[in-house]
Design a protein around this motif. Structure first.
Motif, mmCIF file in Angstrom:
data_model
loop_
_atom_site.group_PDB
_atom_site.id
_atom_site.type_symbol
_atom_site.label_atom_id
_atom_site.label_comp_id
_atom_site.label_asym_id
_atom_site.label_seq_id
_atom_site.Cartn_x
_atom_site.Cartn_y
_atom_site.Cartn_z
ATOM 1 N N ALA A 100 0.832 -1.208 0.000
ATOM 2 C CA ALA A 100 0.000 0.000 0.000
ATOM 3 C C ALA A 100 0.866 1.258 0.000
ATOM 4 C CB ALA A 100 -0.943 -0.009 1.192
ATOM 5 N N VAL A 101 1.957 1.226 0.758
ATOM 6 C CA VAL A 101 2.877 2.372 0.784
ATOM 7 C C VAL A 101 3.459 2.594 -0.610
ATOM 8 C CG1 VAL A 101 5.075 3.242 1.691
ATOM 9 C CG2 VAL A 101 3.446 2.094 3.212
ATOM 10 N N GLU A 102 3.915 1.517 -1.243
ATOM 11 C CA GLU A 102 4.503 1.629 -2.577
ATOM 12 C C GLU A 102 3.485 2.137 -3.590
ATOM 13 O OE1 GLU A 102 5.993 -2.333 -2.956
ATOM 14 O OE2 GLU A 102 7.599 -1.968 -1.515
ATOM 15 N N SER A 103 2.245 1.699 -3.463
ATOM 16 C CA SER A 103 1.173 2.158 -4.348
ATOM 17 C C SER A 103 0.919 3.651 -4.142
ATOM 18 C CB SER A 103 -0.100 1.349 -4.086
ATOM 19 O OG SER A 103 -1.136 1.795 -4.900
ATOM 20 N N LEU A 104 0.871 4.087 -2.902
ATOM 21 C CA LEU A 104 0.681 5.494 -2.579
ATOM 22 C C LEU A 104 1.811 6.335 -3.186
ATOM 23 C CD1 LEU A 104 -0.444 7.022 0.707
ATOM 24 C CD2 LEU A 104 1.786 7.683 -0.143
ATOM 25 N N VAL A 113 10.718 1.107 -2.968
ATOM 26 C CA VAL A 113 10.406 -0.119 -2.232
ATOM 27 C C VAL A 113 10.335 0.260 -0.762
ATOM 28 C CG1 VAL A 113 11.190 -2.430 -1.625
ATOM 29 C CG2 VAL A 113 11.564 -1.563 -3.944
ATOM 30 N N ALA A 114 9.260 -0.152 -0.095
ATOM 31 C CA ALA A 114 9.061 0.210 1.307
ATOM 32 C C ALA A 114 9.464 -0.939 2.219
ATOM 33 C CB ALA A 114 7.602 0.577 1.552
ATOM 34 N N CYS A 115 9.976 -0.589 3.382
ATOM 35 C CA CYS A 115 10.287 -1.581 4.413
ATOM 36 C C CYS A 115 10.333 -0.869 5.759
ATOM 37 C CB CYS A 115 11.608 -2.293 4.129
ATOM 38 S SG CYS A 115 13.070 -1.251 4.253
ATOM 39 N N SER A 116 10.395 -1.659 6.805
ATOM 40 C CA SER A 116 10.500 -1.127 8.153
ATOM 41 C C SER A 116 11.932 -1.316 8.629
ATOM 42 C CB SER A 116 9.530 -1.868 9.079
ATOM 43 O OG SER A 116 9.730 -1.480 10.407
ATOM 44 N N VAL A 117 12.524 -0.232 9.129
ATOM 45 C CA VAL A 117 13.879 -0.284 9.669
ATOM 46 C C VAL A 117 13.854 0.343 11.058
ATOM 47 C CG1 VAL A 117 16.283 0.424 9.372
ATOM 48 C CG2 VAL A 117 14.883 -0.094 7.356
ATOM 49 N N ASP A 118 14.108 -0.476 12.063
ATOM 50 C CA ASP A 118 14.145 0.010 13.447
ATOM 51 C C ASP A 118 12.909 0.835 13.790
ATOM 52 O OD1 ASP A 118 16.600 -1.260 13.709
ATOM 53 O OD2 ASP A 118 17.712 0.543 13.125
ATOM 54 N N ASP A 119 11.737 0.280 13.466
ATOM 55 C CA ASP A 119 10.446 0.886 13.790
ATOM 56 C C ASP A 119 10.170 2.184 13.036
ATOM 57 O OD1 ASP A 119 8.132 0.173 15.101
ATOM 58 O OD2 ASP A 119 8.522 1.470 16.804
ATOM 59 N N THR A 134 9.372 14.906 -1.871
ATOM 60 C CA THR A 134 9.584 14.286 -0.563
ATOM 61 C C THR A 134 8.581 14.827 0.449
ATOM 62 O OG1 THR A 134 11.937 13.976 -1.009
ATOM 63 C CG2 THR A 134 11.250 13.903 1.296
ATOM 64 N N GLU A 135 8.422 16.130 0.482
ATOM 65 C CA GLU A 135 7.487 16.751 1.426
ATOM 66 C C GLU A 135 6.058 16.268 1.185
ATOM 67 O OE1 GLU A 135 5.901 21.214 2.434
ATOM 68 O OE2 GLU A 135 8.017 20.989 1.906
ATOM 69 N N ALA A 136 5.638 16.206 -0.083
ATOM 70 C CA ALA A 136 4.288 15.747 -0.411
ATOM 71 C C ALA A 136 4.093 14.291 -0.009
ATOM 72 C CB ALA A 136 4.029 15.923 -1.910
ATOM 73 N N ALA A 137 5.089 13.462 -0.259
ATOM 74 C CA ALA A 137 4.989 12.037 0.074
ATOM 75 C C ALA A 137 4.925 11.826 1.579
ATOM 76 C CB ALA A 137 6.169 11.270 -0.526
ATOM 77 N N VAL A 138 5.747 12.556 2.324
ATOM 78 C CA VAL A 138 5.752 12.424 3.781
ATOM 79 C C VAL A 138 4.407 12.877 4.349
ATOM 80 C CG1 VAL A 138 6.792 13.299 5.912
ATOM 81 C CG2 VAL A 138 8.257 12.569 4.022
ATOM 82 N N GLY A 148 5.243 8.212 10.159
ATOM 83 C CA GLY A 148 6.176 9.012 9.383
ATOM 84 C C GLY A 148 6.799 8.199 8.259
ATOM 85 N N LEU A 149 7.598 8.845 7.449
ATOM 86 C CA LEU A 149 8.220 8.191 6.301
ATOM 87 C C LEU A 149 9.577 8.817 6.052
ATOM 88 C CD1 LEU A 149 7.975 6.341 3.756
ATOM 89 C CD2 LEU A 149 6.878 8.273 2.619
ATOM 90 N N ASP A 150 10.594 7.960 5.945
ATOM 91 C CA ASP A 150 11.945 8.406 5.601
ATOM 92 C C ASP A 150 12.266 7.923 4.195
ATOM 93 O OD1 ASP A 150 12.277 9.419 8.187
ATOM 94 O OD2 ASP A 150 13.210 7.576 8.916
ATOM 95 N N PHE A 151 13.111 8.675 3.494
ATOM 96 C CA PHE A 151 13.572 8.257 2.169
ATOM 97 C C PHE A 151 15.058 7.975 2.213
ATOM 98 C CE2 PHE A 151 9.668 10.282 0.834
ATOM 99 C CZ PHE A 151 9.247 9.435 -0.168
ATOM 100 N N ARG A 152 15.461 6.928 1.503
ATOM 101 C CA ARG A 152 16.882 6.600 1.347
ATOM 102 C C ARG A 152 17.113 6.258 -0.113
ATOM 103 N NH1 ARG A 152 18.931 4.390 6.247
ATOM 104 N NH2 ARG A 152 20.925 4.131 5.227
#
Length: 178
Positions: A100-104, A113-119, A134-138, A148-152
């Motif tokens: 769902a995150v990737e679709s959004l 690609v979305a994943c969970s890293v250290d919560d 980035t701002e719009a996506a967050v 929240g959402l971080d980008f790497r």
């Protein structure tokens, strides 16, 4: 369309002998139901069982398989697949579907690609994203997902042998390259 070919969305899996739903409608004899958000397929297309498994007593003419797919049925019984239970990760106490995150993000023009890293919810992308995107996506992620959402940026997100995102390998890579 331009080539005169009609594309048909299909749904099925090995356990249902391939496609059993076409453009949301089931093949004759196939029945769909939703149990706790998961798709259950019943009917003659469902396998008898896995090799080596003990046979189940009872009539094998009514076979049924509870999938790991999350779905909805509309008033006409048409199926919409919303994600998979095995792509759910807990992020800051919230169950989040990585699909769902990737679709959004795709709706916002971001391929990640979305994943969970250290919560934390992290979206890994192969190319840099501008501050406006980035701002719009967050903001959208916080609104829709309550997290929240971080980008790497990573050169190439890891994949499984089947070519699907390998979220566990991606999370390990991101942890190692802080």
């Amino acid at each position: 369309d331009a080539a005169g070919v009609r594309a048909v969305a299909s749904y099925g899996m090995t356990e249902t002998c391939g496609g059993c739903v076409y453009d949301g409608a089931t093949l004759p004899g196939v029945h769909l139901s939703i149990e706790d958000g998961r798709v259950r397929v019943s009917g003659p297309v469902v396998m008898l069982g896995y090799r080596g498994a003990l046979p189940q007593p009872g009539d094998h003419t009514h076979r049924s398989f509870l999938t790991t797919d999350l779905g909805e049925l509309d008033a006409n019984g048409h199926l919409t697949v919303r994600g998979r239970t095995d792509d759910i990760e807990i992020v800051n106490g919230v169950n989040v579907s990585m699909t769902a995150v990737e679709s959004l993000l795709r709706e916002l023009g971001i391929n990640a690609v979305a994943c969970s890293v250290d919560d934390r919810l992290v979206a890994a992308t192969a190319s840099a994203i501008g501050p406006d995107e980035t701002e719009a996506a967050v903001a959208r992620a916080k609104q829709v997902l309550s997290v929240g959402l971080d980008f790497r940026v990573v050169p190439l997100p890891p994949t499984t042998p089947a070519g699907k995102p390998d979220r566990a390998a991606l999370a390990a890579l991101l942890r190692d390259n802080r």
